[in-house]
Write a protein that holds these residues in place. Sequence first.
Motif, PDB file in Angstrom:
ATOM      1  N   ARG A   1       0.801  -1.218   0.000  1.00  0.00           N
ATOM      2  CA  ARG A   1       0.000   0.000   0.000  1.00  0.00           C
ATOM      3  C   ARG A   1       0.844   1.282   0.000  1.00  0.00           C
ATOM      4  O   ARG A   1       0.557   2.226  -0.732  1.00  0.00           O
ATOM      5  N   HIS A   2       1.848   1.321   0.865  1.00  0.00           N
ATOM      6  CA  HIS A   2       2.645   2.535   0.983  1.00  0.00           C
ATOM      7  C   HIS A   2       3.278   2.888  -0.367  1.00  0.00           C
ATOM      8  O   HIS A   2       3.236   4.039  -0.804  1.00  0.00           O
ATOM      9  N   LYS A   3       3.856   1.898  -1.013  1.00  0.00           N
ATOM     10  CA  LYS A   3       4.523   2.134  -2.287  1.00  0.00           C
ATOM     11  C   LYS A   3       3.528   2.559  -3.359  1.00  0.00           C
ATOM     12  O   LYS A   3       3.783   3.504  -4.127  1.00  0.00           O
ATOM     13  N   VAL A   4       2.393   1.882  -3.410  1.00  0.00           N
ATOM     14  CA  VAL A   4       1.386   2.192  -4.427  1.00  0.00           C
ATOM     15  C   VAL A   4       0.789   3.579  -4.201  1.00  0.00           C
ATOM     16  O   VAL A   4       0.614   4.363  -5.151  1.00  0.00           O
ATOM     17  N   LEU A   5       0.476   3.906  -2.951  1.00  0.00           N
ATOM     18  CA  LEU A   5      -0.101   5.227  -2.676  1.00  0.00           C
ATOM     19  C   LEU A   5       0.905   6.332  -2.988  1.00  0.00           C
ATOM     20  O   LEU A   5       0.551   7.372  -3.555  1.00  0.00           O
ATOM     21  N   GLN A   6       2.148   6.129  -2.623  1.00  0.00           N
ATOM     22  CA  GLN A   6       3.162   7.151  -2.914  1.00  0.00           C
ATOM     23  C   GLN A   6       3.281   7.373  -4.422  1.00  0.00           C
ATOM     24  O   GLN A   6       3.425   8.516  -4.884  1.00  0.00           O
ATOM     25  N   ALA A   7       3.208   6.277  -5.171  1.00  0.00           N
ATOM     26  CA  ALA A   7       3.274   6.398  -6.635  1.00  0.00           C
ATOM     27  C   ALA A   7       2.070   7.183  -7.172  1.00  0.00           C
ATOM     28  O   ALA A   7       2.219   7.999  -8.100  1.00  0.00           O
ATOM     29  N   LEU A   8       0.896   6.962  -6.593  1.00  0.00           N
ATOM     30  CA  LEU A   8      -0.292   7.714  -7.002  1.00  0.00           C
ATOM     31  C   LEU A   8      -0.132   9.200  -6.703  1.00  0.00           C
ATOM     32  O   LEU A   8      -0.472  10.060  -7.531  1.00  0.00           O
ATOM     33  N   VAL A   9       0.365   9.502  -5.519  1.00  0.00           N
ATOM     34  CA  VAL A   9       0.557  10.904  -5.123  1.00  0.00           C
ATOM     35  C   VAL A   9       1.542  11.589  -6.071  1.00  0.00           C
ATOM     36  O   VAL A   9       1.304  12.706  -6.544  1.00  0.00           O
ATOM     37  N   ASP A  10       2.642  10.922  -6.373  1.00  0.00           N
ATOM     38  CA  ASP A  10       3.644  11.505  -7.275  1.00  0.00           C
ATOM     39  C   ASP A  10       3.091  11.672  -8.688  1.00  0.00           C
ATOM     40  O   ASP A  10       3.304  12.696  -9.341  1.00  0.00           O
ATOM     41  N   LYS A  11       2.365  10.652  -9.167  1.00  0.00           N
ATOM     42  CA  LYS A  11       1.842  10.680 -10.533  1.00  0.00           C
ATOM     43  C   LYS A  11       0.819  11.788 -10.743  1.00  0.00           C
ATOM     44  O   LYS A  11       0.825  12.476 -11.769  1.00  0.00           O
ATOM     45  N   HIS A  12      -0.047  11.965  -9.753  1.00  0.00           N
ATOM     46  CA  HIS A  12      -1.161  12.909  -9.928  1.00  0.00           C
ATOM     47  C   HIS A  12      -0.917  14.264  -9.251  1.00  0.00           C
ATOM     48  O   HIS A  12      -1.794  15.133  -9.304  1.00  0.00           O
ATOM     49  N   GLY A  13       0.225  14.428  -8.606  1.00  0.00           N
ATOM     50  CA  GLY A  13       0.508  15.712  -7.965  1.00  0.00           C
ATOM     51  C   GLY A  13      -0.385  16.010  -6.780  1.00  0.00           C
ATOM     52  O   GLY A  13      -0.814  17.133  -6.583  1.00  0.00           O
ATOM     53  N   TRP A  14      -0.657  14.985  -5.986  1.00  0.00           N
ATOM     54  CA  TRP A  14      -1.569  15.151  -4.857  1.00  0.00           C
ATOM     55  C   TRP A  14      -0.883  15.651  -3.592  1.00  0.00           C
ATOM     56  O   TRP A  14      -1.550  15.861  -2.578  1.00  0.00           O
ATOM     57  N   SER A  15       0.373  15.824  -3.593  1.00  0.00           N
ATOM     58  CA  SER A  15       1.075  16.189  -2.360  1.00  0.00           C
ATOM     59  C   SER A  15       0.429  17.413  -1.712  1.00  0.00           C
ATOM     60  O   SER A  15       0.247  18.445  -2.351  1.00  0.00           O
TER      61      SER A  15
END
Length: 310
Positions: free
Chosen positions: A55-69
Amino acid sequence: MTKNALARKITGLFTGPRRRQRVFMEVRPDGIAWAVSPAESGLSAGFEECLPAKRHKVLQALVDKHGWSGADTTLVLPLDQYQVFQMERPEGIDESELGDALKWKLKDFLDFSPSDSVSDVFPFPEDASRGRGALVNVVAARKSLVSGLVTLVQEAGLELNQIDIAELALRNLVSRLDKKNRGAALVHLRERYGQMVVCREGTLYLSRRLDVTLEDLRDASRQEGAVQSLALEMQRSLDYYESQLGQVPPAMIHLVARDNILPLASMLSSYVAAGVETLDWSAVGFEEPLDSRCLPAWSASLSVPEGEHQ
């Protein structure tokens, strides 16, 4: 409601919308469902399959991909991650203190200590109490589970500001289906269970888990029994809504499942007094059906129509 407050308890069900980008997320055993509001163009929702360990890796990838930070984030707890109980509302207690005032009563309902839980309350409709006095819904979840999800979100660089629950998220969608304020019902089928939600005038009246699996519905040898069992649970829910909550059952039940291979709506209609139909996605602004795994996360992004209440 602040992030720190949410880390201590399940709250934030009544926070108003904010203008900045908001992420809505349901962390499931099989992956992460998400939706973003406001979407810059069309549908903005998706599902990433992953095991809990990833989960941690997948969520971080989503945040980076979509600019959700830094985006405001709402977590939606699935039905199997919390419990809801109806309790008598104590007199003279301020709304903001109800959760703490009722928490000690959870010892009579939970199979773990209330001290290991996080809890909050949301209204029970007054016209459904049927002489039982003023009631309130109390939500309780394991503290360790909620803490784990809070940590997951925070470590991915998201700003957690709400935790919602599946039935209140789905309530937002069902309210839009209740065009004439006469009540509407929705059945959302997951892989291992279903959830039936009945609302009227923006108020959640009933939520019930339906013990049926999609595997049974797809298997030819078990299909007929599974359909009858599902229909029986749906009909019992309508009967309870009428006899115990004193409400007129909705005429139509909207159905959402991951696939539409089976003519499930017509199969169920033979056993349920109300009509059953597959949700018309065009009625809520979609040209194509939404991935049903994203339904609670996307529904959480919807607000209750103006003039309606919780």
